[in-house]
Design a protein around this motif. Structure first.
Motif, short mmCIF file in Angstrom:
data_model
loop_
_atom_site.label_atom_id
_atom_site.label_comp_id
_atom_site.label_asym_id
_atom_site.label_seq_id
_atom_site.Cartn_x
_atom_site.Cartn_y
_atom_site.Cartn_z
N LEU A 122 17.90 -30.66 28.66
CA LEU A 122 18.78 -30.40 27.63
C LEU A 122 18.03 -29.00 27.09
CD1 LEU A 122 19.98 -33.06 25.17
CD2 LEU A 122 21.25 -31.57 26.81
N PRO A 123 18.83 -27.97 26.59
CA PRO A 123 17.82 -26.79 26.00
C PRO A 123 17.52 -27.26 24.65
CG PRO A 123 20.30 -26.44 25.85
CD PRO A 123 20.06 -27.87 26.82
N PHE A 183 23.47 -23.89 27.10
CA PHE A 183 24.38 -24.45 28.06
C PHE A 183 24.80 -23.25 29.26
CE2 PHE A 183 25.24 -29.11 28.04
CZ PHE A 183 24.41 -29.32 26.79
N THR A 184 25.24 -22.19 28.75
CA THR A 184 25.66 -21.10 29.51
C THR A 184 24.53 -20.66 30.56
OG1 THR A 184 27.22 -20.45 27.72
CG2 THR A 184 26.52 -18.83 29.71
N ILE A 196 27.19 -35.61 40.92
CA ILE A 196 27.36 -36.63 40.19
C ILE A 196 28.56 -37.14 39.68
CG2 ILE A 196 26.62 -35.28 38.16
CD1 ILE A 196 25.55 -38.91 38.76
N GLN A 197 29.47 -36.20 39.44
CA GLN A 197 30.73 -36.70 38.96
C GLN A 197 31.66 -37.55 39.90
OE1 GLN A 197 29.65 -33.59 38.11
NE2 GLN A 197 30.35 -33.11 36.06
N PHE A 240 22.61 -34.66 32.32
CA PHE A 240 23.37 -33.85 33.37
C PHE A 240 23.89 -32.50 32.87
CE2 PHE A 240 23.09 -37.68 35.88
CZ PHE A 240 22.52 -37.05 37.10
N LEU A 241 23.93 -32.32 31.47
CA LEU A 241 24.39 -31.08 31.02
C LEU A 241 26.14 -30.76 31.31
CD1 LEU A 241 21.77 -28.74 32.32
CD2 LEU A 241 21.57 -29.68 29.95
N PHE A 242 26.71 -32.22 30.88
CA PHE A 242 28.25 -32.02 31.25
C PHE A 242 29.00 -31.03 30.33
CE2 PHE A 242 27.81 -36.37 33.26
CZ PHE A 242 27.89 -36.04 34.80
#
Ligand SMILES: O=P(O)(O)OC[C@H](O)CO
Length: 815
Positions: free
Chosen positions: A310-311, A438-439, A557-558, A595-597
């Motif tokens: 995560l950032p 996230f971008t 992963i999804q 996973f930064l969804f």
């Protein structure tokens, strides 16, 4: 032609077709004779300088320097020494190494401290006011005390700045560092560091159209990341960036060298220190006004497990607030910055062995001069790298260095102005920092290169979970390998390089794939061994696969989760889109940090798309023709579904491991605490007795890893690693089921259970999901129950446990 030669031919084909697009330059190649690499466009030469900043000074001519002369003589690079870093600064970027600039930097920071920054005065006033309120001083002493404290603060931060800020000694310093580091890196990484000239050229062209600070934001898996980017900048005639670095790297001697190369050392956590953050903002603002490139690792620490972290938002927040301040308070309407996401991929991370120990629970070994010298020293060992085999003919890589290629790929760059895209915004709190972080990270994931070893690692991991065998033949792995390649290819439409490589791999014969698998295991694994005579693979410790599997897992992963859910519901009337959708929603919530969804705009990752896709592939089928959300799905290809479902499982198991142990450890501590409290006399009451009541995050993780390994509750050891557990811990904290808080001295973090009831509900939900010692599925299939779990993950604090209890009682099941 032998299969190996044929494969080499095909591989050459791939390399050639890739040559004009990606990875056409090895920056470790020919660095001394030809230090400057030609870009894909001619750099302009019609102006003296292309960076429009006041006070951009050209350095004076070469001054005599004994060290440089010695380096020229010893290394014999004389002819092209002066070519290194010759046009990067002053001509194309500001010359941050000029004496004038350095003086300006120092004066700027000093006058901020002494007079220009009113924030410091405010802090001191507040402090003295408190002293006055507590009658520690008298009103008449206020002014003198203010002066005294301010003086102390100014001195303190001046010393701090001396210790932590970049020094930018000279271009010759950069040259000497380049020669030394190049020499070491060439020995450590004989297979090279690969980049795309077109990537760098595109960025450079964009920069020259409107020069501004380039904000390099690389992924972070190794300390070598900083070095690599510096080398790239030197070779492609760009200015080296100032780099935000943790103060753990400010070790003897090396810290000084790093400061010379642009390191801005910052504390690992700020702990609300009143002025430290503001002081750092001032440093950054000065660098950005001067359009100096800047590098920040927004994950904040090296990822040990191959996935992005995560950032962290601190530096992003500062960048945004500097932008708004410059634009709207300092009336600098053109002020801007250019974010450049960078994906750095290693065939084998230098720190791999250390990371495995850390994942298994060991403490991190602190950085030290000795440690760094021994890395450099190891480059000069003349030990021949030969493949050793044990008595049974398996590879024994225990003493080999195992290094591979390094790949660096740039994502699409974007300016902060374009990101904010709203001239009305004036305050940093109105900018979506999470989306900014996230971008950047999605762009990194979108561009990450998949080295062959990551595909071998994924196939090995999938097969290991599927067959649960410690020894198997290469031939057995091949069908799984092909399925994995196909699955990855379907998710790699946007990556030209990955697509070509995967497409070519699908054309390989079994014999060619065998030799590829054998070669990759021999080259990169220590704990996975291969016998190339008997074509056997032996998995000694599967934890080594985790990193490589995770280089690809974000792509699939999804669908692994959808397949996991379908496996659970298969054969029941609940296996419909409605229930699958609800469970998918909960599980993607659980794994969203991992996973930064969030902010993922790829429609292929949506549940409806995946179900349709699996149906089209013939993996599952719908029993009723009509498209109702209650139509039941059944599995047609159980092996395929199990193969991918297994890959999702460890991420869910790690939650059960965590929650069970938090509950256990907290209740043990609570009873110990109650006992201790009874025996405690008034005199013994301590200031911070949280220490006795709650587990520390560190203690908890150590306990979990030790206990769980003993119990061997799950098939995979993957679920019991520090990085997954930490990320789960923060998700539970975010749901306010637990609270992570610091002690008064801010030296330790504790874990307190806030909502034991719902933590239990989640635990039971997960236990049913993983069917650990239970056949019950009521929390998965009963809509009232499922909705309650959704309420927990949605942080709907109005949720009604009463209904859940009533339903359970009625149906005779446990919550
Ligand atoms: O937390 P670590 O050990 O991964 O350190 C990585 C940082 O870049 C050091 O500043």
């Amino acid at each position: 032609m032998s299969t190996t030669t044929r494969r080499q031919e095909k591989k050459k084909g791939v390399a050639e077709s890739v040559a004009n697009s990606d990875f056409d330059v090895n920056i470790l190649h020919d660095p001394f004779e030809n230090p400057n690499i030609d870009l894909k466009f001619p750099l302009p030469i019609d102006k003296e300088t292309y960076v429009d900043v006041e006070d951009n000074y050209e350095s004076l001519g070469q001054s005599f320097n004994i060290l440089n002369s010695a380096i020229r003589m010893i290394l014999g690079y004389g002819a092209n020494y002066d070519e290194i870093y010759s046009k990067n600064e002053y001509k194309y970027f500001l010359n941050k190494h000029s004496d004038e600039f350095k003086t300006k930097f120092k004066n700027y920071m000093n006058s901020k401290l002494e007079k220009d920054d009113t924030k410091l005065d405010e802090i001191v006033y507040d402090l003295i006011n408190q002293e006055l309120n507590m009658k520690l001083i008298e009103a008449k002493d206020f002014k003198a005390r203010f002066k005294e404290v301010k003086k102390y603060m100014v001195e303190f931060y001046k010393q701090n700045n001396e210790k932590n800020l970049p020094t930018f000694p000279s271009h010759n310093f950069v040259r000497s560092a380049y020669l030394t580091v190049m020499t070491i890196m060439r020995r450590l990484f004989p297979k090279g560091i690969w980049v795309s000239n077109q990537d760098i050229s595109n960025l450079y062209q964009k920069y020259l159209e409107d020069p501004m600070s380039i904000i390099w934001t690389p992924s972070h898996q190794s300390h070598l990341d900083y070095i690599i980017l510096h080398l790239i900048c030197v070779r492609f005639q760009m200015a080296t960036p100032a780099v935000i670095a943790g103060e753990n790297l400010n070790v003897a001697v090396v810290g000084g060298l790093l400061k010379g190369l642009g390191a801005v050392f910052i504390p690992r956590t700020f702990n609300n220190e009143l002025y430290t953050e503001r002081n750092l903002n001032n440093v950054m603002e000065f660098l950005l006004i001067n359009k100096i490139p800047f590098e920040v690792f927004i994950e904040g620490t090296r990822s040990r497990d191959g996935k992005l972290l995560l950032p962290k938002y601190g530096i992003l927040k500062s960048l945004v607030s500097i932008y708004l301040k410059q634009r709207f308070e300092e009336h600098n309407p053109k002020f801007n910055m250019l974010f450049q996401p960078v994906a750095v991929t290693y065939e084998r991370v230098y720190e791999n062995d250390e990371f495995l120990k850390e994942l298994k629970g060991d403490d991190k070994k602190q950085e030290s001069l000795f440690g760094i010298l021994s890395v450099a020293g190891s480059a000069f060992s003349n030990k021949k790298d030969v493949i050793i085999r044990d008595k049974q003919g398996f590879t024994d890589n225990s003493t080999r260095k195992l290094t591979g290629k390094i790949f660096l790929k740039l994502g699409e760059s974007f300016t902060l102005e374009r990101f904010i895209d709203n001239p009305e915004i004036r305050h940093e709190k109105d900018v979506n920092l999470k989306k900014l972080g996230f971008t950047i990270l999605h762009e990194i994931n979108r561009n990450s290169f998949l080295p062959e070893v990551s595909i071998v690692g994924t196939a090995l991991q999938a097969y290991n979970y599927f067959a649960n065998k410690a020894i198997f033949s290469v031939q057995e792995l091949i069908p799984v390998y092909r399925i994995v390649v196909e699955a990855l290819l379907r998710e790699n439409e946007s990556s030209k390089t990955n697509k070509i490589i995967l497409q070519n791999m699908l054309k390989f014969s079994d014999a060619e794939l065998s030799s590829l698998i054998i070669e990759q295991i021999t080259n990169f694994f220590r704990h996975i061994k291969v016998n190339d005579t008997k074509n056997l693979i032996r998995i000694e410790s599967p934890i080594e696969l985790l990193y490589y599997k995770n280089l690809t897992i974000h792509l699939i992963i999804q669908r692994c989760l959808v397949m996991y859910i379908i496996t659970l519901l298969n054969g029941t009337e609940h296996c419909n889109r409605r229930i699958i959708g609800k469970l998918f929603y909960i599980l993607t919530g659980f794994l969203k940090n991992e996973f930064l969804f969030d902010y993922d705009e790829n429609e292929r990752n949506g549940m409806s798309f995946i179900i349709q896709d699996l149906t089209d592939l013939g993996v599952i089928s719908k029993s009723k023709a009509e498209d109702s959300e209650y139509a039941i799905y059944t599995i047609d290809d159980p092996n395929f579904v199990r193969l991918f479902a297994n890959l999702a499982q460890p991420f869910l198991e790690s939650y059960v491991v965590l929650i069970t142990n938090i509950l256990e450890m907290t209740s043990n501590l609570a009873s110990n605490y109650a006992r201790a409290k009874q025996q405690q006399t008034h005199d013994q009451i301590i200031l911070d007795d949280d220490e006795l009541k709650y587990p520390t995050t560190k203690g908890l993780l150590k306990y979990i890893i030790a206990q769980s390994r003993k119990k061997a509750q799950f098939q995979s050891l993957e679920s019991i690693n520090k990085q997954y557990l930490v990320s789960d811990l923060y998700y539970l904290n975010n749901l306010q089921l637990i609270k992570i808080f610091k002690n008064k001295a801010k030296t330790k973090a504790f874990v307190q259970i806030l909502n034991p009831r719902d933590l239990q509900v989640i635990n039971r939900f997960l236990i049913q999901l993983l069917h650990v010692n239970t056949e019950e599925k009521n929390l998965l299939t009963d809509e009232i129950n499922v909705n309650y779990v959704i309420d927990i993950t949605n942080k709907n604090f109005e949720r009604d446990i009463g209904e859940l209890e009533r339903v359970s009682k009625l149906r005779g099941s446990k919550i």
